[in-house]
Design an enzyme around this catalytic site. Structure first.
Site, PDB file in Angstrom:
ATOM      1  N   SER A 186       4.104   3.100   4.586  1.00 45.17           N
ATOM      2  CA  SER A 186       3.493   2.505   3.400  1.00 45.17           C
ATOM      3  C   SER A 186       3.756   1.015   3.422  1.00 45.17           C
ATOM      4  O   SER A 186       4.768   0.556   3.975  1.00 45.17           O
ATOM      5  CB  SER A 186       4.121   3.109   2.147  1.00 45.17           C
ATOM      6  N   TYR A 242      11.810   5.282  -2.158  1.00 44.46           N
ATOM      7  CA  TYR A 242      10.586   5.376  -1.334  1.00 44.46           C
ATOM      8  C   TYR A 242      10.477   4.144  -0.426  1.00 44.46           C
ATOM      9  O   TYR A 242      10.210   4.256   0.763  1.00 44.46           O
ATOM     10  CB  TYR A 242       9.370   5.506  -2.251  1.00 44.46           C
TER      11      TYR A 242
END
Ligand SMILES: NC(=O)c1ccc[n+]([C@@H]2O[C@H](COP(=O)([O-])OP(=O)(O)OC[C@H]3O[C@@H](n4cnc5c(N)ncnc54)[C@H](OP(=O)(O)O)[C@@H]3O)[C@@H](O)[C@H]2O)c1
Length: 304
Positions: A165, A221
């Protein structure tokens, strides 16, 4: 006739993973669609079959379960003798989202550290979810990668695609020493990545994120994907005959984003599929922002 390449996709039952399966199958690759839940995985295969795609088989895989990984590796070895493409797509976001407030604030666009004081009613980041996020996105992905290396080594054109990401970019970290360490691939080791993760978890538990320059929003994350990026680079250096890259699919409307992304899952799958099909002399150890090579440490906020 050229033998068909075969690909394992983790988390293939929905979202970007499902689309990767569909698009790779259309490119003539034999697909092993995996999912942790058998019924969701079989339904996904049925959906592909109904759209005219037949060369797809299902195998159960919970990437957090070493027995499940071993069972899949044994299946691939017995059935295909080698693996050509491993796509590590399965991941967790590590936060609890309050849907209405989250959508009203623009989804992940509001998740910047400057806004952290505004996010108390929008998202929660419990320690347990953060720890689980690191276990899935980093440790389990690493475990499955290591388990498949011997079968990938038997392929003529082995590829590993780590779906990362833009949140794994070092831009979101505020500790310059740590950023340098994670970027210094010549001296970084897997052991040091592990120490950094454990340090993050201690700080997360002790509410010391700001003090030590960690990201303040979607923290676990972001750390999980930064660790995955660094690991991708180390693996590319170690296994020079395998093309190993990471790809940010773009901000997509999927369950993970509560459907707030700008792109469809179909658009998001294009980067991972392109990287899975890179030629033998293609790059390795690089970050792709969708289909373009990008930076591990700076972000163009117009290209999320
Ligand atoms: N969507 C975005 O905007 C975006 C942006 C950047 C990066 N990404 C990355 O793109 C990838 C796919 O995301 P997505 O948006 O498609 O998410 P998603 O719709 O939430 O799908 C996630 C997939 O991962 C699976 N999964 C989670 N934990 C697993 C485990 N332990 N074992 C096996 N499968 C597991 C889920 O299975 P279940 O159905 O059983 O839960 C599901 O199939 C992820 O790596 C994500 O970090 C997404």
């Amino acid at each position: 006739m050229e033998e068909k390449r075969c690909a394992v996709i983790t988390g293939g039952n929905k979202g970007i993973g499902f689309e990767i399966c569909r698009q790779l199958a259309l490119e003539g690759v034999k697909i092993i669609l995996t999912a942790r839940n058998e019924s969701r995985g079989l339904k996904a295969v049925e959906k592909l079959n109904a759209s005219g795609i037949s060369d797809v088989i299902f195998h159960q895989l919970d990437i957090n379960d070493p027995t499940s990984i071993a069972c899949l590796v044994e299946f691939i070895e017995t059935r295909f003798r080698k693996l050509d493409i491993l796509i590590n797509n399965a991941a967790e976001i590590g936060i609890v989202v309050h849907e209405n407030e989250f959508r009203a604030g623009g989804g992940f666009i509001q998740m910047i550290d400057e806004n952290v004081h505004l996010l108390t009613n929008v998202v929660e980041e419990p320690y347990e979810l953060g720890e689980q996020c690191l276990n899935t996105n980093y440790y389990a992905t690493k475990r499955i990668t290591e388990a498949f290396i011997p079968l990938l080594q038997l392929s003529k054109s082995p590829r590993i695609v780590n779906v990362t990401s833009i949140y794994g970019n070092l831009h979101w970290f505020h500790n310059e020493k740590l950023k340098k360490e994670l970027e210094d691939i010549e001296n970084l080791t897997e052991g040091r990545i592990d120490e950094i993760i454990q340090w993050f978890l201690r700080d997360f538990k002790a509410a010391k994120l700001r003090e030590n320059g960690w990201p303040l929003t979607s923290s676990a994350y972001k750390v999980s994907k930064a660790a995955l990026n660094a690991y991708t680079r180390l693996m590319a250096k170690k296994f020079q005959n395998i093309r190993i890259n990471c790809v940010h699919p773009g901000y997509c409307a999927t369950d993970m984003t509560s459907d707030t992304g700008f792109l469809t899952a179909e658009e998001g799958a294009k980067g991972p599929v392109m990287v899975a099909l890179l030629p033998d002399d293609g790059p390795s150890g690089v970050f792709f922002n969708k289909t373009q090579i990008g930076s591990f440490s700076s972000v163009d906020l117009n290209k999320l």
